[in-house]
Structures are given as structure tokens and as C-alpha cells.
Design a protein around this motif. Structure first.
Motif, PDB file in Angstrom:
ATOM      1  N   TYR A  68      30.158  37.395  37.900  1.00  0.00           N
ATOM      2  CA  TYR A  68      30.923  38.512  38.452  1.00  0.00           C
ATOM      3  C   TYR A  68      30.006  39.681  38.791  1.00  0.00           C
ATOM      4  O   TYR A  68      28.920  39.815  38.200  1.00  0.00           O
ATOM      5  CB  TYR A  68      31.997  38.944  37.459  1.00  0.00           C
ATOM      6  CG  TYR A  68      32.959  37.848  37.081  1.00  0.00           C
ATOM      7  CD1 TYR A  68      33.589  37.076  38.063  1.00  0.00           C
ATOM      8  CD2 TYR A  68      33.243  37.556  35.750  1.00  0.00           C
ATOM      9  CE1 TYR A  68      34.472  36.073  37.727  1.00  0.00           C
ATOM     10  CE2 TYR A  68      34.131  36.549  35.404  1.00  0.00           C
ATOM     11  CZ  TYR A  68      34.740  35.800  36.394  1.00  0.00           C
ATOM     12  OH  TYR A  68      35.612  34.792  36.068  1.00  0.00           O
ATOM     13  N   THR A  97      35.361  41.898  49.419  1.00  0.00           N
ATOM     14  CA  THR A  97      35.107  42.169  48.017  1.00  0.00           C
ATOM     15  C   THR A  97      33.844  41.454  47.564  1.00  0.00           C
ATOM     16  O   THR A  97      33.499  40.382  48.080  1.00  0.00           O
ATOM     17  CB  THR A  97      36.296  41.714  47.152  1.00  0.00           C
ATOM     18  OG1 THR A  97      35.932  41.780  45.774  1.00  0.00           O
ATOM     19  CG2 THR A  97      36.700  40.287  47.477  1.00  0.00           C
ATOM     20  N   PHE A 117      33.495  39.840  44.948  1.00  0.00           N
ATOM     21  CA  PHE A 117      33.850  38.583  44.280  1.00  0.00           C
ATOM     22  C   PHE A 117      33.825  37.390  45.232  1.00  0.00           C
ATOM     23  O   PHE A 117      33.907  36.245  44.790  1.00  0.00           O
ATOM     24  CB  PHE A 117      35.239  38.703  43.636  1.00  0.00           C
ATOM     25  CG  PHE A 117      35.261  39.580  42.425  1.00  0.00           C
ATOM     26  CD1 PHE A 117      34.922  39.080  41.178  1.00  0.00           C
ATOM     27  CD2 PHE A 117      35.601  40.920  42.526  1.00  0.00           C
ATOM     28  CE1 PHE A 117      34.934  39.893  40.056  1.00  0.00           C
ATOM     29  CE2 PHE A 117      35.617  41.745  41.418  1.00  0.00           C
ATOM     30  CZ  PHE A 117      35.279  41.231  40.170  1.00  0.00           C
ATOM     31  N   GLN A 129      28.603  34.532  45.692  1.00  0.00           N
ATOM     32  CA  GLN A 129      28.017  33.978  44.473  1.00  0.00           C
ATOM     33  C   GLN A 129      26.552  33.620  44.707  1.00  0.00           C
ATOM     34  O   GLN A 129      26.134  33.373  45.844  1.00  0.00           O
ATOM     35  CB  GLN A 129      28.770  32.717  44.022  1.00  0.00           C
ATOM     36  CG  GLN A 129      30.149  32.982  43.446  1.00  0.00           C
ATOM     37  CD  GLN A 129      30.109  33.707  42.125  1.00  0.00           C
ATOM     38  OE1 GLN A 129      29.212  33.507  41.303  1.00  0.00           O
ATOM     39  NE2 GLN A 129      31.099  34.572  41.904  1.00  0.00           N
ATOM     40  N   SER A 149      33.536  48.473  47.120  1.00  0.00           N
ATOM     41  CA  SER A 149      32.919  47.360  46.395  1.00  0.00           C
ATOM     42  C   SER A 149      31.396  47.409  46.429  1.00  0.00           C
ATOM     43  O   SER A 149      30.739  47.008  45.459  1.00  0.00           O
ATOM     44  CB  SER A 149      33.389  46.022  46.972  1.00  0.00           C
ATOM     45  OG  SER A 149      34.772  45.847  46.816  1.00  0.00           O
ATOM     46  N   HIS A 158      39.555  36.970  35.607  1.00  0.00           N
ATOM     47  CA  HIS A 158      38.109  36.901  35.388  1.00  0.00           C
ATOM     48  C   HIS A 158      37.895  36.347  33.983  1.00  0.00           C
ATOM     49  O   HIS A 158      38.277  36.965  32.994  1.00  0.00           O
ATOM     50  CB  HIS A 158      37.458  38.283  35.518  1.00  0.00           C
ATOM     51  CG  HIS A 158      37.749  38.954  36.817  1.00  0.00           C
ATOM     52  ND1 HIS A 158      37.611  40.316  37.003  1.00  0.00           N
ATOM     53  CD2 HIS A 158      38.171  38.455  37.996  1.00  0.00           C
ATOM     54  CE1 HIS A 158      37.939  40.620  38.236  1.00  0.00           C
ATOM     55  NE2 HIS A 158      38.286  39.508  38.861  1.00  0.00           N
TER      56      HIS A 158
END
Length: 466
Positions: free
Chosen positions: A88, A122, A124, A127, A159, A355
Motif C-alpha cells: 500500500y 489513486t 492504490f 504496484q 493522492s 486494506h
């Protein structure tokens, strides 16, 4: 899998009407709904999917025309390339967040060239995967309507721009802000916290200070001016130049730890030799977590054996150094992570399921803990029982280094606080850990430092309970 078989819907995948992520039979899938069919068909027919995946900027997928969920809203099922680990943004270093921002903007510009726009921006959606940052949300692309502004603009600024700007202007690692504000730092807060001189940056004034002024105020659609592709492209360019200008250069206490340790009379060389020999003899170890990894010096020994390693440390600058080196090499077997093991990442979000906690995500075959226990025991007042439970919650086999009270580092630590650590001794360490682990091998590295290879007792708990 067969249609109608039981499946587990991802707890974080409930907000997007275009589809959702689920797991069935150990495989992760993404369902595409009929409401997204037009956008998905443009996404593939325009060449956007091929363009992004060919550059390894978007997680690739295969398609299956099996309705595995039995959902009436089903249009298509995607089988994304598997991710080894999900992290995260509040576990990232500065340059990880910066690179995720630049990737998002480059993808947004590419989408624009293919008649599409990012509806989500965002952090999120990104990765660390196979040595680089990768966008993972296939359903974030929608057909572009030229008259509309970028719907994800404010989300991107909160963000990425707000936390990066705050770290840049304070020269402090403030990524824990993203734990407090996982959806991004509100612009009105960033506006207040940034120094006055930040207003002289034209791009920052536009995207944070001016943006904050109008945040939350209703705007009539009739007053919105058309956003041409050229105007939107200018916004992407402005944001890119702003992100590229951010930097965090201060080095923390532990960023050069191994440079100092190299001067200790052969200590690191002996540790490398012993670790190398033990790692070669380990069976059934495909994954590991290196706690207190610093810049990943010893994580590298695991990677050379082909072991996928989460290299975690609480020191922002050490992890950032590790990340930059891993990115330059394209390292596919290391995952840099900022973790305070005295307060590891908790479960968060709706019903505490969106999460997942660190312990829910990390189930490693091996835990590596070198010159770290004393930081927990003496630095954080954590007893051996709880440290042993912590390690059991992260993985099974354990390589741990114990440093005695006579070591110069511990002598220095005890000079800074009241000595309430009569329990901190090698005998007590061996006794307490012996309740959970069987010692397989022991090796003295110096007069005050000893390395242990341990395996958990049969039936030892797999999660922290002490």
C-alpha cells in the motif's frame, strides 16, 4: 474453474460499477460488467491495451468467456498476471510514490491519444511488480468525452501531488500521512501545511493552492468550459513537470549503516559466509521477509538463491536507497517496503477488510532478522515472547541474530535510557524462543554477536497471539 463454483469477492472491490476482482480456486480474476462493455471494447480495439502492456506499464491479462460468478451483469472475465505481493502507498518510500505518479500521468497521456481517459488516479492502482511500478486496474479507462474535464484530477492531486510536495518542502519522510489519509491528503490541508514560498512554484500554485480554493465549492455544469484534448494534455505535462521537480535528499540515521559496519574487524564477511552456507541448505524456501533489512545488503543473498524477498525496514531513506538500486537493476525478486514492526500496517477500510494487515499479506517461508532484535527489545521495550510471536506471524523458518548487552551498540543504547532490561540476555533469549522454535544451527559471529537458524515447533501458532 467451472461456472457456479464458490468464489471470494475482493473486499476492496465494491466501489466500481464496471466490475470487480474475485478469487476462485486460488486464481485471481476480474469480472467485467455489461455496463463497461463499450469502454472495454474501445480499450482493446484502439490499441491502448497492447500499447501499455508492450511497455510493461499495465498488468497484462488473458480473457475467458466463462461466467464464473453466475452474475447477470457479467460481460467478460479477465485473468490478470499474478502479483507476488500487494503493498500500500503508506508502505512506499518517496521515490516509489514519485514513480507511481509519473507512471499514472504517462498512462493518462497515452490513453488520451487513444480516445480514452483515466477515470481513477489513486495510488492504490499501482504496484511494484517485476522490478518496476505497474498500473493494475484495467477497468480505470473510459471513452473520452472532449467537453469534460479530467474526472480524476483532484484525486490525483490529493493522492500524489500533496504528499510529494509536503515531503519535498519539509525534506521529511511523511509517508505515514497516507496511513491517516489513505485516499490522499486533502488539498485544503496541504494548502495550509505547505510553506508560503511554495506559492512561487507556478505548477504547485495551480494544482494545490488554487485547486484547494475551489475544493468543495459547487460548480454549475453550465459554467464549465470545454476541455479539449490539447488542454488536458497541457495539464498532464504541467503535473509531470511538477512531480519531476520533487526530491527528498536528506539521509536518515541508518541509511549508511552497512558502510560503518564494514569497518568492524571482518564481522560482515563472516556473517555473509555463514548466511550463504545456511541459505544453500534450506529446503522448501521460495519466499522470505527480511526484517530490519536496511538497504537490502543481506536480502541479496536470498535473491541469489531465487528466493522472493520482502525487504522491510522502518527507515525511509534506507528503503528508498534499496528501491532506487532495485529499479536500476530491474530486480524481480525483491520488494522494498517501509514497515515499523513495533506498529505494522493494520487492517483498514470498510469493516477493516479493504486494506489487509501486514500479517494477512505476509506468509513467508523464511524470516530473516539480522541485528534487529535489540531495536525491538531495548529500543521499543518489547519482550522476547512478543518478538517470537511476531516472527511466527510473518513466516515459518527463522534466521535471527542476537546481540549481547556487552556489544558497543547496546551499551550506547542503554546510555540513553534507564536500564530496565535485566531480562535481556542470551540465556533468556534462548529459553523464550525455545518455547516456539527448535534451534537447528548456531554460529558465533563475534564475541557479542550470534546467529541462529530455527524451525518452529510442530503446532506453533501461525499468527501473533502473545
Amino acid at each position: 474453474m467451472k461456472p457456479g463454483a464458490p468464489f471470494d469477492r475482493n473486499a476492496a472491490s465494491y466501489k466500481d460499477p464496471a466490475g470487480f476482482v474475485f478469487q476462485q480456486g486460488g486464481t485471481v480474476y476480474r469480472q467485467v460488467h455489461t455496463s463497461y462493455q463499450q469502454h472495454y471494447e474501445l480499450f482493446t480495439s484502439s490499441g491502448l491495451y497492447e500499447k501499455l502492456t508492450s511497455k510493461a506499464q499495465l498488468l497484462a491479462h488473458n480473457e475467458t468467456h466463462d461466467n464464473l460468478t453466475g452474475d447477470e451483469a457479467w460481460f467478460l472475465t479477465l485473468i490478470p498476471e499474478p502479483l507476488r505481493f500487494i503493498a500500500y502507498p503508506y508502505e512506499w518510500s518517496f521515490d516509489m510514490l514519485k514513480d507511481a505518479a509519473l507512471l499514472t500521468l504517462e498512462i493518462a497521456e497515452t490513453a488520451l491519444q487513444h480516445g480514452m481517459v483515466l477515470k481513477d488516479a489513486t495510488a492504490f492502482n499501482v504496484q511494484w511488480h517485476k522490478g518496476k511500478m505497474v498500473f493494475i486496474d484495467t477497468l480505470s479507462f473510459e471513452q473520452r468525452r472532449e467537453e469534460e474535464p479530467w474526472i480524476a484530477y483532484r484525486q490525483f492531486c490529493e493522492s500524489f501531488i500533496a504528499p510529494l510536495a509536503l515531503m519535498h518542502y519539509t525534506q521529511l519522510p511523511l509517508q505515514p500521512l497516507l496511513l491517516a489519509y489513505p485516499e490522499g491528503v486533502p488539498l485544503r490541508y496541504a494548502h495550509q501545511m505547505l510553506p508560503w514560498r511554495s506559492r512561487w512554484n507556478m505548477h504547485l500554485y495551480l494544482h494545490v493552492h488554487l485547486n484547494a480554493k475551489y475544493a468543495g465549492k459547487p460548480i454549475s455544469k453550465s459554467k464549465l468550459k470545454p476541455f479539449s484534448n490539447q488542454k488536458l494534455s497541457h495539464i498532464f505535462r504541467s503535473l509531470t513537470e511538477l512531480v519531476q521537480s520533487f526530491s527528498l535528499t536528506y539521509e536518515g540515521t541508518w541509511a549508511n549503516y552497512y558502510g560503518e559496519a564494514e569497518r568492524r574487524d571482518g564481522y560482515l564477511d563472516r556473517k555473509r559466509v555463514v548466511l550463504g552456507e545456511w541459505i544453500e541448505k534450506l529446503d522448501g524456501v521460495a519466499t522470505a521477509i527480511d526484517t530490519g533489512a536496511n538497504d537490502g545488503t543481506f536480502s541479496a543473498l536470498l535473491q541469489r538463491r531465487g528466493i522472493y524477498t520482502i525487504s522491510a525496514d522502518s527507515d525511509h531513506f534506507a528503503v528508498n536507497k534499496l528501491y532506487l538500486a532495485a529499479k536500476e537493476k530491474g530486480s524481480t525478486l525483491v520488494h522494498p517496503l517501509i514497515i515499523d514492526f513495533a506498529a505494522p500496517s493494520p487492517a483498514r477500510g470498510l469493516n477493516l477488510t479493504e486494506h489487509r494487515s501486514l500479517f494477512d499479506r505476509v506468509k513467508a517461508d523464511l524470516v530473516l532478522s539480522l541485528a534487529f532484535i535489540h531495536h525491538l527489545a531495548i529500543g521499543k521495550n518489547i519482550p522476547f515472547e512478543k518478538i517470537a510471536a511476531l516472527f511466527l506471524g510473518l513466516g515459518r523458518q527463522l534466521i535471527v541474530e542476537f546481540i549481547s548487552r556487552e556489544d558497543e551498540k547496546i551499551v550506547y543504547m542503554l546510555q540513553q535510557k534507564t536500564d530496565i532490561y535485566s531480562w535481556y540476555s542470551k540465556d533468556n533469549f534462548q529459553s523464550v524462543f525455545g518455547r516456539y522454535y527448535t534451534t537447528v544451527a548456531v554460529q558465533d559471529l563475534s564475541v557479542t554477536r550470534t546467529l541462529y537458524l530455527m524451525k518452529p515447533h510442530e503446532g506453533a501458532p501461525a499468527t501473533p497471539t502473545t
